[in-house]
Design a protein around this motif. Structure first.
Motif, PDB file in Angstrom:
ATOM      1  N   ASP A  11       0.846  -1.189   0.000  1.00 17.36           N
ATOM      2  CA  ASP A  11       0.000   0.000   0.000  1.00 17.36           C
ATOM      3  C   ASP A  11       0.883   1.240   0.000  1.00 17.36           C
ATOM      4  O   ASP A  11       1.888   1.302   0.721  1.00 17.36           O
ATOM      5  N   THR A  12       0.491   2.237  -0.786  1.00 19.80           N
ATOM      6  CA  THR A  12       1.202   3.508  -0.838  1.00 19.80           C
ATOM      7  C   THR A  12       0.192   4.625  -0.645  1.00 19.80           C
ATOM      8  O   THR A  12      -0.856   4.630  -1.290  1.00 19.80           O
ATOM      9  N   PHE A  13       0.507   5.567   0.237  1.00 19.08           N
ATOM     10  CA  PHE A  13      -0.417   6.681   0.475  1.00 19.08           C
ATOM     11  C   PHE A  13       0.313   7.821   1.166  1.00 19.08           C
ATOM     12  O   PHE A  13       1.421   7.644   1.689  1.00 19.08           O
ATOM     13  N   ASP A  14      -0.304   8.986   1.137  1.00 17.61           N
ATOM     14  CA  ASP A  14       0.221  10.151   1.838  1.00 17.61           C
ATOM     15  C   ASP A  14      -0.202  10.048   3.297  1.00 17.61           C
ATOM     16  O   ASP A  14      -1.381  10.179   3.615  1.00 17.61           O
ATOM     17  N   GLY A  15       0.757   9.813   4.179  1.00 20.79           N
ATOM     18  CA  GLY A  15       0.427   9.589   5.586  1.00 20.79           C
ATOM     19  C   GLY A  15       0.855  10.705   6.504  1.00 20.79           C
ATOM     20  O   GLY A  15       1.029  10.493   7.695  1.00 20.79           O
ATOM     21  N   ARG A  16       1.029  11.918   5.973  1.00 20.48           N
ATOM     22  CA  ARG A  16       1.569  12.991   6.802  1.00 20.48           C
ATOM     23  C   ARG A  16       0.547  13.635   7.714  1.00 20.48           C
ATOM     24  O   ARG A  16       0.910  14.241   8.713  1.00 20.48           O
ATOM     25  N   ILE A  17      -0.757  13.567   7.394  1.00 15.36           N
ATOM     26  CA  ILE A  17      -1.728  14.348   8.160  1.00 15.36           C
ATOM     27  C   ILE A  17      -2.675  13.436   8.943  1.00 15.36           C
ATOM     28  O   ILE A  17      -2.600  13.329  10.156  1.00 15.36           O
ATOM     29  N   ASP A  18      -3.600  12.791   8.243  1.00 17.29           N
ATOM     30  CA  ASP A  18      -4.653  12.032   8.902  1.00 17.29           C
ATOM     31  C   ASP A  18      -4.365  10.545   8.886  1.00 17.29           C
ATOM     32  O   ASP A  18      -3.695  10.043   7.987  1.00 17.29           O
ATOM     33  N   PRO A  19      -4.889   9.794   9.877  1.00 12.48           N
ATOM     34  CA  PRO A  19      -4.716   8.336   9.843  1.00 12.48           C
ATOM     35  C   PRO A  19      -5.444   7.719   8.664  1.00 12.48           C
ATOM     36  O   PRO A  19      -6.542   8.144   8.301  1.00 12.48           O
ATOM     37  N   VAL A  20      -4.824   6.742   8.046  1.00 17.89           N
ATOM     38  CA  VAL A  20      -5.395   6.048   6.897  1.00 17.89           C
ATOM     39  C   VAL A  20      -5.802   4.633   7.280  1.00 17.89           C
ATOM     40  O   VAL A  20      -6.808   4.111   6.787  1.00 17.89           O
ATOM     41  N   TYR A  21      -5.029   4.011   8.163  1.00 25.42           N
ATOM     42  CA  TYR A  21      -5.329   2.653   8.596  1.00 25.42           C
ATOM     43  C   TYR A  21      -5.314   2.577  10.120  1.00 25.42           C
ATOM     44  O   TYR A  21      -4.533   3.271  10.784  1.00 25.42           O
TER      45      TYR A  21
END
Length: 239
Positions: free
Chosen positions: A152-162
């Motif tokens: 999985d690839t995502f922008d994780g700098r601000i809000d939780p994704v998982y």
């Protein structure tokens, strides 16, 4: 009154004792006077330095979040430690608005680079999900080995994704290319949090051991039945 006490009393007129010092004025003057700058600032600098050290080091950030919220937070992933075995859905639903695309098409749908790991064999499928109002997707997933390994690839700098629910010992700090990363040991519960902050309970599934790391503001989450050393080696060889 015994003889010793009587003798001491008789001797007292012959003894010269200094007058008692005037302490009240000295104490009041000491309290009223401003403290030296170094004495004042040390009370403020000490906690500031501690907070800065905690915030600058990724394990410190996670430890601070863990102490405050009971959740270890790292690169867009919240990891909660729970007793026993966390429940998981047997048949999870896909992520919101998930699409299967070619690698080139998927790259046009996300705002971060899609990097392919070496050593996992051919790429089986590329999935993108959770688009915004411009059509840009929040998460891209590269699938290998018939679905046994996922990146999985995502922008994780601000809000939780998982959200992850793990049991003890749960997590371990490791390094990928010299940077801090988190190794989640063994099967654990995984749930997706969409871009509006809603926890999508229906996406909950049992995830395999996972390596989580961040590079240039992009979070990578490598999941599969992989030994820790092999997962770190794969993470260090993305192209």
């Amino acid at each position: 009154m015994d003889d010793l006490e009587r003798e001491l009393r008789d001797l007292s007129p012959w003894l010269r004792t200094p007058d008692a010092p005037e302490l009240t004025g000295r104490v009041r003057a000491r309290i009223a006077a401003p403290a030296p700058w170094w004495r004042r600032w040390r009370y403020y600098l000490a906690p500031v330095l501690v907070v800065l050290l905690v915030a600058l080091l990724p394990p410190g950030r996670a430890a601070l979040a863990d102490a405050v919220a009971g959740v270890l937070r790292f690169a867009g992933v919240d990891i909660a430690t729970v007793p026993g075995s966390p429940p998981s859905a047997d048949a999870p639903s896909p992520l919101p608005s998930q699409l299967s695309l070619s690698l080139a098409e998927a790259q046009r749908q996300v705002r971060f680079p899609l990097r392919v790991p070496a050593g996992l064999g051919p790429l089986d499928e590329v999935l993108v999900a959770d688009p915004d109002n411009t059509g840009a997707c929040r998460v891209a997933t590269l699938v290998f080995q018939g679905g046994a390994v996922r990146l999985d690839t995502f922008d994780g700098r601000i809000d939780p994704v998982y959200l992850k629910r793990v049991t003890e010992p749960g997590t371990e700090w490791v390094r990928v290319d010299g940077a801090f990363a988190v190794w989640v040991v063994g099967p654990h519960d995984l749930t997706y949090v969409d871009r509006t902050g809603v926890t999508r309970v229906q996406t909950a599934r049992l995830a395999a051991s996972t390596l989580i790391w961040e590079e240039a503001g992009v979070t990578y989450r490598l999941e599969g039945d992989l030994p820790k050393a092999e997962a770190i080696g794969i993470a260090s060889a993305l192209w």
